[in-house]
Design a protein around this motif. Sequence first.
Motif, PDB file in Angstrom:
ATOM      1  N   ARG A  93       0.814  -1.206   0.000  1.00  0.00           N
ATOM      2  CA  ARG A  93       0.000   0.000   0.000  1.00  0.00           C
ATOM      3  C   ARG A  93       0.857   1.270   0.000  1.00  0.00           C
ATOM      4  NH1 ARG A  93      -4.592  -1.903  -1.720  1.00  0.00           N
ATOM      5  NH2 ARG A  93      -5.037   0.339  -1.790  1.00  0.00           N
ATOM      6  N   GLY A  94       2.010   1.221   0.673  1.00  0.00           N
ATOM      7  CA  GLY A  94       2.833   2.416   0.778  1.00  0.00           C
ATOM      8  C   GLY A  94       3.530   2.783  -0.514  1.00  0.00           C
ATOM      9  N   LEU A  95       3.794   1.789  -1.341  1.00  0.00           N
ATOM     10  CA  LEU A  95       4.473   2.051  -2.615  1.00  0.00           C
ATOM     11  C   LEU A  95       3.561   2.777  -3.599  1.00  0.00           C
ATOM     12  CD1 LEU A  95       7.023   1.409  -4.399  1.00  0.00           C
ATOM     13  CD2 LEU A  95       5.804  -0.653  -5.128  1.00  0.00           C
ATOM     14  N   SER A  96       2.265   2.496  -3.539  1.00  0.00           N
ATOM     15  CA  SER A  96       1.358   2.950  -4.589  1.00  0.00           C
ATOM     16  C   SER A  96       1.168   4.469  -4.686  1.00  0.00           C
ATOM     17  CB  SER A  96      -0.009   2.255  -4.454  1.00  0.00           C
ATOM     18  OG  SER A  96      -0.614   2.553  -3.232  1.00  0.00           O
ATOM     19  N   PRO A  97       1.087   5.244  -3.574  1.00  0.00           N
ATOM     20  CA  PRO A  97       0.857   6.683  -3.770  1.00  0.00           C
ATOM     21  C   PRO A  97       1.916   7.374  -4.630  1.00  0.00           C
ATOM     22  CG  PRO A  97       0.423   6.097  -1.498  1.00  0.00           C
ATOM     23  CD  PRO A  97       1.027   4.892  -2.140  1.00  0.00           C
ATOM     24  N   MET A  98       3.194   7.041  -4.415  1.00  0.00           N
ATOM     25  CA  MET A  98       4.241   7.670  -5.217  1.00  0.00           C
ATOM     26  C   MET A  98       4.171   7.227  -6.672  1.00  0.00           C
ATOM     27  SD  MET A  98       5.950   9.932  -3.679  1.00  0.00           S
ATOM     28  CE  MET A  98       7.193  10.114  -4.954  1.00  0.00           C
ATOM     29  N   LEU A  99       3.905   5.944  -6.893  1.00  0.00           N
ATOM     30  CA  LEU A  99       3.798   5.462  -8.275  1.00  0.00           C
ATOM     31  C   LEU A  99       2.575   6.058  -8.969  1.00  0.00           C
ATOM     32  CD1 LEU A  99       4.779   1.689  -7.885  1.00  0.00           C
ATOM     33  CD2 LEU A  99       6.173   3.567  -8.755  1.00  0.00           C
ATOM     34  N   VAL A 100       1.467   6.188  -8.230  1.00  0.00           N
ATOM     35  CA  VAL A 100       0.272   6.802  -8.805  1.00  0.00           C
ATOM     36  C   VAL A 100       0.552   8.265  -9.141  1.00  0.00           C
ATOM     37  CG1 VAL A 100      -2.088   7.558  -8.309  1.00  0.00           C
ATOM     38  CG2 VAL A 100      -1.361   5.238  -7.712  1.00  0.00           C
ATOM     39  N   PHE A 101       1.285   8.951  -8.286  1.00  0.00           N
ATOM     40  CA  PHE A 101       1.659  10.348  -8.541  1.00  0.00           C
ATOM     41  C   PHE A 101       2.397  10.460  -9.878  1.00  0.00           C
ATOM     42  CE2 PHE A 101       5.135  13.515  -8.137  1.00  0.00           C
ATOM     43  CZ  PHE A 101       4.361  14.666  -8.158  1.00  0.00           C
ATOM     44  N   VAL A 102       3.357   9.564 -10.111  1.00  0.00           N
ATOM     45  CA  VAL A 102       4.124   9.584 -11.366  1.00  0.00           C
ATOM     46  C   VAL A 102       3.219   9.203 -12.542  1.00  0.00           C
ATOM     47  CG1 VAL A 102       6.054   8.555 -12.620  1.00  0.00           C
ATOM     48  CG2 VAL A 102       6.293   9.090 -10.184  1.00  0.00           C
ATOM     49  N   GLY A 103       2.413   8.141 -12.353  1.00  0.00           N
ATOM     50  CA  GLY A 103       1.542   7.692 -13.433  1.00  0.00           C
ATOM     51  C   GLY A 103       0.509   8.730 -13.821  1.00  0.00           C
ATOM     52  N   ALA A 104      -0.081   9.401 -12.823  1.00  0.00           N
ATOM     53  CA  ALA A 104      -1.075  10.434 -13.111  1.00  0.00           C
ATOM     54  C   ALA A 104      -0.437  11.616 -13.830  1.00  0.00           C
ATOM     55  CB  ALA A 104      -1.735  10.895 -11.816  1.00  0.00           C
ATOM     56  N   LEU A 105       0.808  11.919 -13.474  1.00  0.00           N
ATOM     57  CA  LEU A 105       1.521  13.022 -14.132  1.00  0.00           C
ATOM     58  C   LEU A 105       1.789  12.695 -15.597  1.00  0.00           C
ATOM     59  CD1 LEU A 105       3.001  15.761 -13.899  1.00  0.00           C
ATOM     60  CD2 LEU A 105       5.043  14.467 -13.217  1.00  0.00           C
ATOM     61  N   VAL A 106       2.204  11.450 -15.858  1.00  0.00           N
ATOM     62  CA  VAL A 106       2.592  11.054 -17.212  1.00  0.00           C
ATOM     63  C   VAL A 106       1.375  10.806 -18.100  1.00  0.00           C
ATOM     64  CG1 VAL A 106       3.757   9.281 -18.573  1.00  0.00           C
ATOM     65  CG2 VAL A 106       4.793  10.107 -16.443  1.00  0.00           C
ATOM     66  N   PHE A 107       0.386  10.066 -17.570  1.00  0.00           N
ATOM     67  CA  PHE A 107      -0.713   9.602 -18.429  1.00  0.00           C
ATOM     68  C   PHE A 107      -1.973  10.461 -18.335  1.00  0.00           C
ATOM     69  CE2 PHE A 107       1.871   5.792 -17.516  1.00  0.00           C
ATOM     70  CZ  PHE A 107       2.188   5.430 -18.820  1.00  0.00           C
ATOM     71  N   ALA A 108      -2.209  11.093 -17.177  1.00  0.00           N
ATOM     72  CA  ALA A 108      -3.396  11.938 -17.048  1.00  0.00           C
ATOM     73  C   ALA A 108      -3.043  13.422 -17.035  1.00  0.00           C
ATOM     74  CB  ALA A 108      -4.165  11.579 -15.769  1.00  0.00           C
ATOM     75  N   HIS A 109      -1.739  13.719 -17.095  1.00  0.00           N
ATOM     76  CA  HIS A 109      -1.251  15.103 -17.125  1.00  0.00           C
ATOM     77  C   HIS A 109      -1.740  15.905 -15.912  1.00  0.00           C
ATOM     78  CE1 HIS A 109      -0.001  14.091 -21.156  1.00  0.00           C
ATOM     79  NE2 HIS A 109      -1.250  13.812 -21.488  1.00  0.00           N
TER      80      HIS A 109
END
Length: 278
Positions: A93-109
Motif C-alpha cells: 500500500r505504501g508504494l502505490s501513492p508515489m507510483l500513482v503520482f508519477v503515473g497520473a503526471l505522465v498519463f493523465a497530465h
Amino acid sequence: MEPFVVLLVLFSALLHATWNAFLHLSGDRIWLLGMMAIPYVVISAVGVIVLPMPAPAAWPYICASVVLECGYLLALIRAYQSGDFGQIYPIARGLSPMLVFVGALVFAHEALKPLAAIGVALVSLGIVSLAFRRGMRFSGESVPFALLTGLFISTYSVVDGIGARVAGNGLSYIMWVYLLWNIPQFLLAWHWRGGAKGLFIGRTVVLKGMTAGVLALAAYCLIIEAYRYLPIAMVSALRELSSIFAVLIGWLFMHEKLTARRIVACALVTLGAVLIRI
C-alpha cells in the motif's frame, strides 16, 4: 463539494482497513477472497443492468483494469504465502501513492502543487515504515511480490481514474470491471478449495467473506466517484490512510502493540494527508 469528497475517501479508507482485518484474521485467505467475490458478482450484475453503458472510449480501460486486478490478486496471494501480513500490507500500500503520482503526471497530465507532492511522499514513507519492526525478518520472496502488488495497485488506480472519467458514469465503469474480474476469482477459489463442499466446511468463512466483499465493494465505489472530482494522486494518497485505521483496529481489537515506531509512522502519514489537503 471537495471537502465532502475528501470525507468520502476517508470513509472508504476505514472500510478498506476493516475488510483487510477480516482477511488478516481468516484461516483460509484464498477461500475468503473467493467468498468476497459473491457479493461483487451479484451487485455488479445488477449494476450493469440498471446503470447506463459506459462510453465506448472506456472499454479499453475496463479490460486493462480487469487484467490488472487479476494480477494484483495473484501477486497478493503469493506474497502472503511467504510473508507476514503486517509487512506485506504496508509495503504494497505504501508504494502505490508515489507510483500513482508519477503515473497520473505522465498519463493523465495531473501535476500536484509542491506541498501536495511532499504530502504524497510523506504518506508513502509513513506507510512503508510500518513494515519495519524490530525483530522481524523478510523472507526472500515476500518483498518482491509485495512490491509487485504495489505496482499493480498503482497501475490499476491510474487506469481506473482515467477510465471512470471517460466512461461518463463512474459506477457503471466499476460495475463492469468487478463483474468481469470476480467471476474468474470465484471460480479459482472454488477450484482450489474443493468446490461445493467448501461452503459447508467453512460456513463462517463464507459469511465473513461475503461481509468483507460488501465492505470492499462499497470502499472502491466511493474511490471511483472521488476520481471524478479530485486528482488521481490525491485520492490514492488519502485512500492509503487506511493503514492508520488498520493500526488502530489492530490495537483496539487484536491487542497488537502501539509502539513508538508505529505512532511516528502514523504521524508522518497524517502530516502528509494534511499537506495534501492544504
